[in-house]
Design an enzyme around this catalytic site. Structure first.
Site, PDB file in Angstrom:
ATOM      1  N   CYS A 164      14.417  22.018  -1.910  1.00  0.00           N
ATOM      2  CA  CYS A 164      14.079  21.894  -0.485  1.00  0.00           C
ATOM      3  C   CYS A 164      14.363  23.210   0.249  1.00  0.00           C
ATOM      4  O   CYS A 164      15.432  23.810   0.070  1.00  0.00           O
ATOM      5  CB  CYS A 164      14.930  20.774   0.117  1.00  0.00           C
ATOM      6  SG  CYS A 164      14.818  20.641   1.904  1.00  0.00           S
ATOM      7  N   HIS A 217      -1.072   6.248  -1.064  1.00  0.00           N
ATOM      8  CA  HIS A 217      -0.022   6.511  -2.059  1.00  0.00           C
ATOM      9  C   HIS A 217       0.471   7.952  -2.003  1.00  0.00           C
ATOM     10  O   HIS A 217       1.167   8.401  -2.920  1.00  0.00           O
ATOM     11  CB  HIS A 217      -0.544   6.210  -3.468  1.00  0.00           C
ATOM     12  CG  HIS A 217      -0.811   4.755  -3.701  1.00  0.00           C
ATOM     13  ND1 HIS A 217      -1.695   4.310  -4.652  1.00  0.00           N
ATOM     14  CD2 HIS A 217      -0.325   3.639  -3.090  1.00  0.00           C
ATOM     15  CE1 HIS A 217      -1.729   2.975  -4.641  1.00  0.00           C
ATOM     16  NE2 HIS A 217      -0.915   2.557  -3.689  1.00  0.00           N
ATOM     17  N   ASN A 227     -18.137  -0.491  -9.752  1.00  0.00           N
ATOM     18  CA  ASN A 227     -17.281  -0.202 -10.897  1.00  0.00           C
ATOM     19  C   ASN A 227     -18.144  -0.278 -12.148  1.00  0.00           C
ATOM     20  O   ASN A 227     -19.248  -0.792 -12.131  1.00  0.00           O
ATOM     21  CB  ASN A 227     -16.142  -1.237 -10.963  1.00  0.00           C
ATOM     22  CG  ASN A 227     -14.936  -0.749 -11.748  1.00  0.00           C
ATOM     23  OD1 ASN A 227     -15.097  -0.225 -12.842  1.00  0.00           O
ATOM     24  ND2 ASN A 227     -13.747  -0.901 -11.191  1.00  0.00           N
ATOM     25  N   SER A 242      -9.077  -0.539 -10.668  1.00  0.00           N
ATOM     26  CA  SER A 242      -8.899  -1.680 -11.585  1.00  0.00           C
ATOM     27  C   SER A 242      -8.355  -2.894 -10.827  1.00  0.00           C
ATOM     28  O   SER A 242      -8.306  -3.993 -11.358  1.00  0.00           O
ATOM     29  CB  SER A 242      -7.921  -1.294 -12.694  1.00  0.00           C
ATOM     30  OG  SER A 242      -6.702  -0.844 -12.109  1.00  0.00           O
ATOM     31  N   CYS A 279      12.120  16.056   0.411  1.00  0.00           N
ATOM     32  CA  CYS A 279      13.482  16.298  -0.059  1.00  0.00           C
ATOM     33  C   CYS A 279      14.130  14.987  -0.526  1.00  0.00           C
ATOM     34  O   CYS A 279      13.860  13.920   0.002  1.00  0.00           O
ATOM     35  CB  CYS A 279      14.291  16.897   1.098  1.00  0.00           C
ATOM     36  SG  CYS A 279      15.959  17.362   0.648  1.00  0.00           S
TER      37      CYS A 279
HETATM   38  C1  BV8 Z   1       5.093  -2.158  -2.876  1.00  0.00           C
HETATM   39  C2  BV8 Z   1       1.191   7.043  -6.758  1.00  0.00           C
HETATM   40  C3  BV8 Z   1       6.736  -3.461  -1.777  1.00  0.00           C
HETATM   41  C4  BV8 Z   1       2.065   7.589  -7.811  1.00  0.00           C
HETATM   42  C5  BV8 Z   1       0.659   4.749  -7.417  1.00  0.00           C
HETATM   43  C6  BV8 Z   1       2.587  -8.229  -6.205  1.00  0.00           C
HETATM   44  C7  BV8 Z   1       2.350  -8.704  -7.481  1.00  0.00           C
HETATM   45  C8  BV8 Z   1       2.747  -7.958  -8.599  1.00  0.00           C
HETATM   46  C9  BV8 Z   1       3.398  -6.724  -8.452  1.00  0.00           C
HETATM   47  C10 BV8 Z   1       3.625  -6.280  -7.183  1.00  0.00           C
HETATM   48  C11 BV8 Z   1       3.229  -6.999  -6.071  1.00  0.00           C
HETATM   49  N1  BV8 Z   1       3.582  -6.305  -4.955  1.00  0.00           N
HETATM   50  C12 BV8 Z   1       4.167  -5.151  -5.349  1.00  0.00           C
HETATM   51  C13 BV8 Z   1       4.230  -5.120  -6.695  1.00  0.00           C
HETATM   52  C14 BV8 Z   1       4.830  -4.066  -7.504  1.00  0.00           C
HETATM   53  C15 BV8 Z   1       3.883  -2.883  -7.685  1.00  0.00           C
HETATM   54  C16 BV8 Z   1       2.616  -3.261  -8.432  1.00  0.00           C
HETATM   55  O1  BV8 Z   1       1.584  -3.498  -7.839  1.00  0.00           O
HETATM   56  N2  BV8 Z   1       2.712  -3.273  -9.755  1.00  0.00           N
HETATM   57  C17 BV8 Z   1       1.549  -3.526 -10.576  1.00  0.00           C
HETATM   58  C18 BV8 Z   1       1.560  -2.599 -11.804  1.00  0.00           C
HETATM   59  C19 BV8 Z   1       1.532  -4.981 -10.962  1.00  0.00           C
HETATM   60  N3  BV8 Z   1       3.511  -2.303  -6.415  1.00  0.00           N
HETATM   61  C20 BV8 Z   1       4.358  -1.452  -5.824  1.00  0.00           C
HETATM   62  O2  BV8 Z   1       5.464  -1.180  -6.285  1.00  0.00           O
HETATM   63  C21 BV8 Z   1       3.894  -0.839  -4.515  1.00  0.00           C
HETATM   64  N4  BV8 Z   1       4.955  -0.995  -3.561  1.00  0.00           N
HETATM   65  O3  BV8 Z   1       4.309  -3.052  -2.943  1.00  0.00           O
HETATM   66  O4  BV8 Z   1       6.258  -2.184  -2.119  1.00  0.00           O
HETATM   67  C22 BV8 Z   1       7.234  -4.132  -3.018  1.00  0.00           C
HETATM   68  C23 BV8 Z   1       7.988  -3.431  -3.951  1.00  0.00           C
HETATM   69  C24 BV8 Z   1       8.437  -4.096  -5.108  1.00  0.00           C
HETATM   70  C25 BV8 Z   1       8.106  -5.437  -5.330  1.00  0.00           C
HETATM   71  C26 BV8 Z   1       7.310  -6.112  -4.395  1.00  0.00           C
HETATM   72  C27 BV8 Z   1       6.878  -5.460  -3.238  1.00  0.00           C
HETATM   73  C28 BV8 Z   1       3.632   0.645  -4.694  1.00  0.00           C
HETATM   74  C29 BV8 Z   1       2.466   0.856  -5.619  1.00  0.00           C
HETATM   75  C30 BV8 Z   1       2.067   2.349  -5.606  1.00  0.00           C
HETATM   76  C31 BV8 Z   1       2.259   2.935  -6.983  1.00  0.00           C
HETATM   77  N5  BV8 Z   1       1.817   4.339  -6.965  1.00  0.00           N
HETATM   78  N6  BV8 Z   1       0.304   6.046  -7.331  1.00  0.00           N
HETATM   79  C32 BV8 Z   1       1.294   8.469  -8.763  1.00  0.00           C
HETATM   80  O5  BV8 Z   1       0.040   8.447  -8.757  1.00  0.00           O
HETATM   81  O6  BV8 Z   1       1.943   9.182  -9.533  1.00  0.00           O
HETATM   82  S1  BV8 Z   1      -0.407   3.623  -8.069  1.00  0.00           S
HETATM   83  C33 BV8 Z   1      -1.511   4.363  -9.129  1.00  0.00           C
HETATM   84  O7  BV8 Z   1      -2.344   3.300  -9.589  1.00  0.00           O
HETATM   85  C34 BV8 Z   1      -2.465   5.347  -8.511  1.00  0.00           C
HETATM   86  O8  BV8 Z   1      -2.293   5.571  -7.134  1.00  0.00           O
HETATM   87  C35 BV8 Z   1      -3.814   4.678  -8.762  1.00  0.00           C
HETATM   88  O9  BV8 Z   1      -4.772   4.992  -7.838  1.00  0.00           O
HETATM   89  C36 BV8 Z   1      -3.385   3.285  -8.674  1.00  0.00           C
HETATM   90  C37 BV8 Z   1      -4.296   2.187  -9.033  1.00  0.00           C
HETATM   91  O10 BV8 Z   1      -4.967   2.517 -10.201  1.00  0.00           O
HETATM   92  P1  BV8 Z   1      -6.545   2.719 -10.069  1.00  0.00           P
HETATM   93  O11 BV8 Z   1      -6.811   3.712  -8.990  1.00  0.00           O
HETATM   94  O12 BV8 Z   1      -7.210   1.415  -9.939  1.00  0.00           O
HETATM   95  O13 BV8 Z   1      -6.875   3.421 -11.438  1.00  0.00           O
HETATM   96  P2  BV8 Z   1      -7.087   2.715 -12.847  1.00  0.00           P
HETATM   97  O14 BV8 Z   1      -7.076   3.783 -13.875  1.00  0.00           O
HETATM   98  O15 BV8 Z   1      -6.158   1.557 -12.973  1.00  0.00           O
HETATM   99  O16 BV8 Z   1      -8.558   2.078 -12.750  1.00  0.00           O
HETATM  100  C38 BV8 Z   1      -9.677   2.929 -12.668  1.00  0.00           C
HETATM  101  C39 BV8 Z   1     -10.876   2.043 -12.429  1.00  0.00           C
HETATM  102  O17 BV8 Z   1     -12.005   2.872 -12.260  1.00  0.00           O
HETATM  103  C40 BV8 Z   1     -11.190   1.098 -13.580  1.00  0.00           C
HETATM  104  O18 BV8 Z   1     -11.492  -0.190 -13.071  1.00  0.00           O
HETATM  105  C41 BV8 Z   1     -12.435   1.712 -14.232  1.00  0.00           C
HETATM  106  O19 BV8 Z   1     -13.296   0.724 -14.759  1.00  0.00           O
HETATM  107  C42 BV8 Z   1     -13.073   2.370 -13.042  1.00  0.00           C
HETATM  108  N7  BV8 Z   1     -13.927   3.508 -13.338  1.00  0.00           N
HETATM  109  C43 BV8 Z   1     -13.710   4.502 -14.236  1.00  0.00           C
HETATM  110  N8  BV8 Z   1     -14.725   5.401 -14.153  1.00  0.00           N
HETATM  111  C44 BV8 Z   1     -15.577   4.953 -13.189  1.00  0.00           C
HETATM  112  C45 BV8 Z   1     -15.072   3.748 -12.666  1.00  0.00           C
HETATM  113  N9  BV8 Z   1     -15.686   3.049 -11.698  1.00  0.00           N
HETATM  114  C46 BV8 Z   1     -16.852   3.556 -11.228  1.00  0.00           C
HETATM  115  N10 BV8 Z   1     -17.396   4.708 -11.661  1.00  0.00           N
HETATM  116  C47 BV8 Z   1     -16.799   5.431 -12.634  1.00  0.00           C
HETATM  117  N11 BV8 Z   1     -17.345   6.593 -13.050  1.00  0.00           N
HETATM  118 ZN    ZN Z   2      16.415  18.999   2.210  1.00  0.00          ZN
END
Ligand code: BV8
Ligand code: ZN
Length: 280
Positions: free
Chosen positions: A175, A121, A241, A217, A129
């Site tokens: 940029c 990501h 997790n 997650s 840019c």
């Molecule tokens: C794409 C960068 C083609 C930005 C991020 C299929 C079905 C449904 C939706 C979609 C699909 N395909 C695509 C989509 C759309 C979308 C998507 O998935 N939406 C979701 C919300 C449903 N995906 C996209 O748009 C992706 N592009 O597929 O392109 C396309 C496009 C459109 C439509 C179709 C296809 C691009 C996704 C990238 C988004 N960018 N980050 C930024 O950070 O500012 S994602 C962001 O969430 C972060 O990168 C983060 O890492 C990521 C995932 O979250 P997690 O890392 O899991 O973090 P979270 O807080 O959720 O969970 C933490 C976990 O840790 C928990 O389980 C917790 O219990 C655990 N935990 C906590 N402490 C501990 C622990 N575990 C162990 N030990 C501990 N101590």
């Molecule tokens: Zn530029």
């Protein structure tokens, strides 16, 4: 056999390991996760701000959020999970032919721990840019300035009620090649991942016979689909997790690999499995 001991046995019999991490791997380093406590910034969810539309509509607000995240992450250090993964990569057990780390995180802490990794990501500390005709739009440029621009100094506090004055676009990061507005070089929701990055990830997953899923997650695609992809092809999956995220993991179906849930904080459970395996 406790799942941790079984995970160690799987690690000592695997050939090609892939490790997928999410925000939970950095939680113990003090980096707020996306969907846990502290995951909200002001009243926004990440899905509302990490989008091209949010940036086009209010680049000042989105840059405030990224500036705050950069400054928050900048001082954070690797924890036991990052270090155990780096150790596993640098001195793998003799049975392992490869150990590929794929992270969803943009905090740069895995590289800081010494891990070669695929940052699928992108990174908070790289920009690109926004002018599609500029060469700077197709490459990510490292930029660790603190603050990245003077106008953002002291801005981005997550708990303010009303936001400060809108920062004029010309005072936001620009940029160096064409002077246009730059953006964080991260993948936003609705954006495709870099094809070269996805090709490397797919190569690793094709060869993978053991997938460690650490601190995610499992809600964001395409990363959310990797465990099912590996398991369906007979590869084994171990989830580290504090909460179980896959209810449909069903290892009993024919031809599917095993699914293990190792419950607990990954900064404890991952080093326990890695150290036990490397001690053999
Ligand atoms: C794409 C960068 C083609 C930005 C991020 C299929 C079905 C449904 C939706 C979609 C699909 N395909 C695509 C989509 C759309 C979308 C998507 O998935 N939406 C979701 C919300 C449903 N995906 C996209 O748009 C992706 N592009 O597929 O392109 C396309 C496009 C459109 C439509 C179709 C296809 C691009 C996704 C990238 C988004 N960018 N980050 C930024 O950070 O500012 S994602 C962001 O969430 C972060 O990168 C983060 O890492 C990521 C995932 O979250 P997690 O890392 O899991 O973090 P979270 O807080 O959720 O969970 C933490 C976990 O840790 C928990 O389980 C917790 O219990 C655990 N935990 C906590 N402490 C501990 C622990 N575990 C162990 N030990 C501990 N101590
Ligand atoms: Zn530029």
């Amino acid at each position: 056999m406790a799942n941790s001991a079984r995970a160690r046995e799987l690690l000592l019999s695997a050939r090609n390991l892939v490790i997928l991490t999410g925000a939970g791997v950095s939680a113990a380093s003090g980096v707020p996760t996306f969907r846990g406590p502290g995951g909200l910034w002001r009243h926004f969810r990440s899905e509302e701000l990490a989008t091209p539309r949010a940036f086009a509509g209010d680049p000042s607000l989105v840059w405030e959020w990224y500036h705050w995240r950069r400054e928050t992450v900048r001082t954070k250090l690797p924890n036991g999970a990052h270090l155990a993964i780096a150790r596993l990569q640098s001195k793998p057990p003799a049975n392992l032919l490869s150990a590929v780390l794929v992270t969803q995180n943009v905090d740069g802490i895995h590289p800081l721990a010494g891990s070669p990794c695929i940052e699928m990501h992108g990174s908070l500390f790289r920009t690109k840019c926004t002018n599609s005709r500029c060469p700077g739009s197709s490459k990510a440029t490292e930029d660790r300035r603190s603050p990245i621009v003077e106008a953002l100094r002291g801005r981005g506090a997550p708990d303010v009620e009303e936001r400060g004055p809108q920062i004029p676009e010309e005072e936001l990061p620009r940029c160096g090649e064409c002077g246009s507005l730059t953006r964080p070089a991260v993948v936003w929701f609705g954006e495709n991942l870099d094809p070269a990055v996805m090709a490397s990830v797919q190569d690793a997953l094709q060869a993978c016979d053991l997938l460690f899923v650490v601190g995610t997650s499992g809600l964001v695609y395409p990363a959310a689909g990797f465990a099912e992809e590996v398991q369906a092809r007979g590869g084994n999956v171990v989830e580290f997790n504090v909460e179980r995220t896959r209810q449909d993991a069903d290892p009993s179906r024919r031809g599917r690999g095993a699914y293990l849930f190792v419950e607990g904080p990954c900064e404890v459970t991952v080093p326990a499995v890695v150290n036990a395996a490397l001690a053999r």
